[in-house]
Design an enzyme around this catalytic site. Structure first.
Site, PDB file in Angstrom:
ATOM      1  N   GLU A 279      42.811  84.921 -27.643  1.00 55.51           N
ATOM      2  CA  GLU A 279      42.509  86.146 -28.379  1.00 55.51           C
ATOM      3  C   GLU A 279      43.600  87.199 -28.169  1.00 55.51           C
ATOM      4  OE1 GLU A 279      37.942  87.182 -29.319  1.00 55.51           O
ATOM      5  OE2 GLU A 279      38.683  88.159 -27.522  1.00 55.51           O
ATOM      6  N   HIS A 300      41.079  59.724 -18.801  1.00 52.30           N
ATOM      7  CA  HIS A 300      40.568  58.503 -19.437  1.00 52.30           C
ATOM      8  C   HIS A 300      40.239  58.739 -20.902  1.00 52.30           C
ATOM      9  CE1 HIS A 300      40.135  56.323 -15.551  1.00 52.30           C
ATOM     10  NE2 HIS A 300      40.231  57.573 -15.114  1.00 52.30           N
ATOM     11  N   LYS A 414      33.189  86.658 -39.767  1.00 49.15           N
ATOM     12  CA  LYS A 414      31.988  87.509 -39.819  1.00 49.15           C
ATOM     13  C   LYS A 414      31.774  88.032 -41.235  1.00 49.15           C
ATOM     14  CE  LYS A 414      32.476  89.158 -35.076  1.00 49.15           C
ATOM     15  NZ  LYS A 414      32.749  90.304 -34.233  1.00 49.15           N
TER      16      LYS A 414
HETATM   17  O1  PA5 Z   1      36.897  89.930 -26.255  1.00 49.86           O
HETATM   18  C1  PA5 Z   1      36.235  90.406 -27.140  1.00 49.86           C
HETATM   19  O2  PA5 Z   1      36.421  91.549 -27.552  1.00 49.86           O
HETATM   20  C2  PA5 Z   1      35.124  89.616 -27.798  1.00 49.86           C
HETATM   21  O3  PA5 Z   1      35.032  88.349 -27.273  1.00 49.86           O
HETATM   22  C3  PA5 Z   1      33.811  90.315 -27.567  1.00 49.86           C
HETATM   23  O4  PA5 Z   1      33.597  90.443 -26.183  1.00 49.86           O
HETATM   24  C4  PA5 Z   1      32.671  89.548 -28.196  1.00 49.86           C
HETATM   25  O5  PA5 Z   1      32.884  89.451 -29.574  1.00 49.86           O
HETATM   26  C5  PA5 Z   1      31.356  90.237 -27.937  1.00 49.86           C
HETATM   27  O6  PA5 Z   1      31.358  91.543 -28.416  1.00 49.86           O
HETATM   28  P1  PA5 Z   1      30.250  92.566 -27.986  1.00 49.86           P
HETATM   29  O7  PA5 Z   1      30.334  92.760 -26.524  1.00 49.86           O
HETATM   30  O8  PA5 Z   1      30.541  93.822 -28.744  1.00 49.86           O
HETATM   31  O9  PA5 Z   1      28.904  91.972 -28.388  1.00 49.86           O
END
Ligand code: PA5
Length: 439
Positions: A279, A300, A414
């Site tokens: 990310e 394996h 989304k």
């Molecule tokens: O790293 C990030 O920003 C995402 O993985 C969020 O943590 C994830 O989408 C969850 O978001 P939220 O804490 O707003 O529910």
């Protein structure tokens, strides 16, 4: 024994000149530490370990004690950065078969990290009729997956144990002021913890996001954070070594980094690491693709591909010094399996030889190898590892020329999902996606 995690890159960079990259890494570190780079409003994690105060540890430990005193199960609800850190640390420190053994605290379960109907059905079936608590973790408070899970388990808990029990045993971890979960927690009177504004999800494991579930599972959150402080206040040589090496390899066409462990309890550390690097770096059509394997299991299955497939990957081996327990291989009179030559040795000795043999074979096969060693798996060294990977990620991301602290790409699915679900406010997108599907 070395008391710190170490990075050894001599099998990764044979003959590769890295002086220019070292200068780039030092500039990236300076950008990070001075807060002058892209995403600089999300640097709260940088000095978080050393600024953690005793009052917050005490509050978290008290909340954990409350949940431990009344609940057989505690469901930690969250996804991505609001899930993987706690899951990784708890799995790393737990008995592998804790789920099947009696324990003197609650079992910590995780929900809201998928939309699996059968997964939720099975969890409802497990906790129905038992006292359970909920830690609901969401910075935005509007994420679909944890939102659905929280609705379901809040409803079940209130019907089963009553509103007062639910109020005592639901704890929300969310934004300080904004968002649906903050509003709900204040309406319902839940205890709350804050996810700091300047800490993004994937950098939040050392905030209450990770610390509360970890404390509920019975682990030492102070030792975890103290381990992180050791790296935060260290000289950053290991951080630079890792960031330089992986960028040097990327520039040589090694586009995939495979994080390999030989220690089953570290499986979810790799899942957390994949989110952190994936990310943070996968932007502008750039970035090293983070993948992971559990060895020797995956030797394996994926071993063939790593040894002999396309030469676009490098391997980072997470190597653990000492196991917690010893198991000796017995001798056998008939020796039909031919294993008497290792009888009397402990199992980890064999694992270590497998690790060394694998590294040498992969290097010979054209897979550069970075070695990260940790003395053993405990809170302290996990804290070190977490902070090490976070800091190296910030440095590495700036070296790559991306903003390591945003994640614009995660919105695309989304938008489509909301359009397909006909969420109010998405009418135009619904019409557009229908037209696309009908073409
Ligand atoms: O790293 C990030 O920003 C995402 O993985 C969020 O943590 C994830 O989408 C969850 O978001 P939220 O804490 O707003 O529910």
């Amino acid at each position: 024994m070395n008391e710190r995690i170490q990075v050894i890159s001599k099998y990764a960079l044979q003959g590769v000149e890295t002086q220019a990259l070292r200068e780039l890494a030092l500039a990236a570190k300076q950008t990070l530490e001075s807060g002058s780079g892209a995403g600089n409003d999300f640097l709260g994690w940088l000095h978080l370990p050393s600024s953690s105060d005793a009052a917050q540890f005490e509050a978290i430990e008290q909340s954990a004690a409350q949940l431990r005193s009344e609940c057989e199960y505690v469901i930690s609800i969250g996804i991505g950065g609001s899930y993987l850190g706690a899951k990784a640390v708890i799995e790393s420190l737990s008995d592998h078969f804790a789920a099947y053994k009696a324990s003197n605290g609650p079992k910590v379960l995780f929900a809201g990290s998928n939309i699996g109907e059968d997964y939720l059905y099975d969890m409802i079936d497990l906790v129905r009729g038992h006292k359970f608590g909920i830690i609901v973790i969401s910075k935005s408070g509007t994420t679909t997956e944890p939102g659905i899970a929280f609705r379901i388990f809040k409803d079940l808990l209130e019907k089963q144990e009553g509103k007062e029990f639910a109020r005592r045993n639901i704890i929300a971890v969310t934004d300080a002021r904004r968002g649906a979960l903050r509003q709900l927690a204040s309406d319902e009177g839940y205890a709350t913890y804050v996810i700091p504004d300047d800490v993004g999800g994937r950098f939040s494991v050392l905030t209450p996001v990770g610390l509360l579930p970890i404390a509920v599972a019975g682990f030492d959150i102070r030792a975890l954070v103290a381990g992180a402080v050791e790296i935060e206040q260290g000289d950053d040589e290991q951080v630079l070594e890792y960031a330089i090496t992986r960028n040097a390899l990327y520039q040589k066409g090694k586009k995939i980094e495979v994080l390999a462990n030989f220690t089953p309890r570290l499986h979810y550390i790799a899942e957390w690491w994949k989110q952190l690097y994936g990310e943070s770096e996968g932007k502008g059509h750039k970035g090293i693709f983070p993948a992971s394997v559990d060895f020797t299991t995956d030797l394996h299955s994926m071993g063939q591909m790593i040894q002999d497939g396309e030469r676009t990957l490098f391997e980072t081996v997470l190597s653990v010094g000492d196991q917690q327990h010893e198991v000796i291989i017995p001798s056998d009179e008939k020796d039909l399996d031919g294993l008497n030559y290792i009888a009397g040795k402990n199992v980890d000795y064999v694992n270590k030889m497998a690790e060394l043999g694998t590294r040498l074979a992969h290097v010979d096969g054209g897979v550069p190898n970075i070695l990260i060693t940790m003395p053993t798996v405990n809170e302290r060294y996990l804290g070190q590892l977490i902070y090490f990977f976070e800091k190296a990620c910030g440095v590495s991301g700036y070296m790559l020329g991306v903003n390591p602290f945003d994640q614009p790409g995660v919105e695309a699915y989304k938008k489509n999902m909301f359009a397909l679900l006909e969420k109010p406010g998405h009418e135009e997108a619904t019409a557009a996606i229908r037209a696309k599907l009908n073409n």
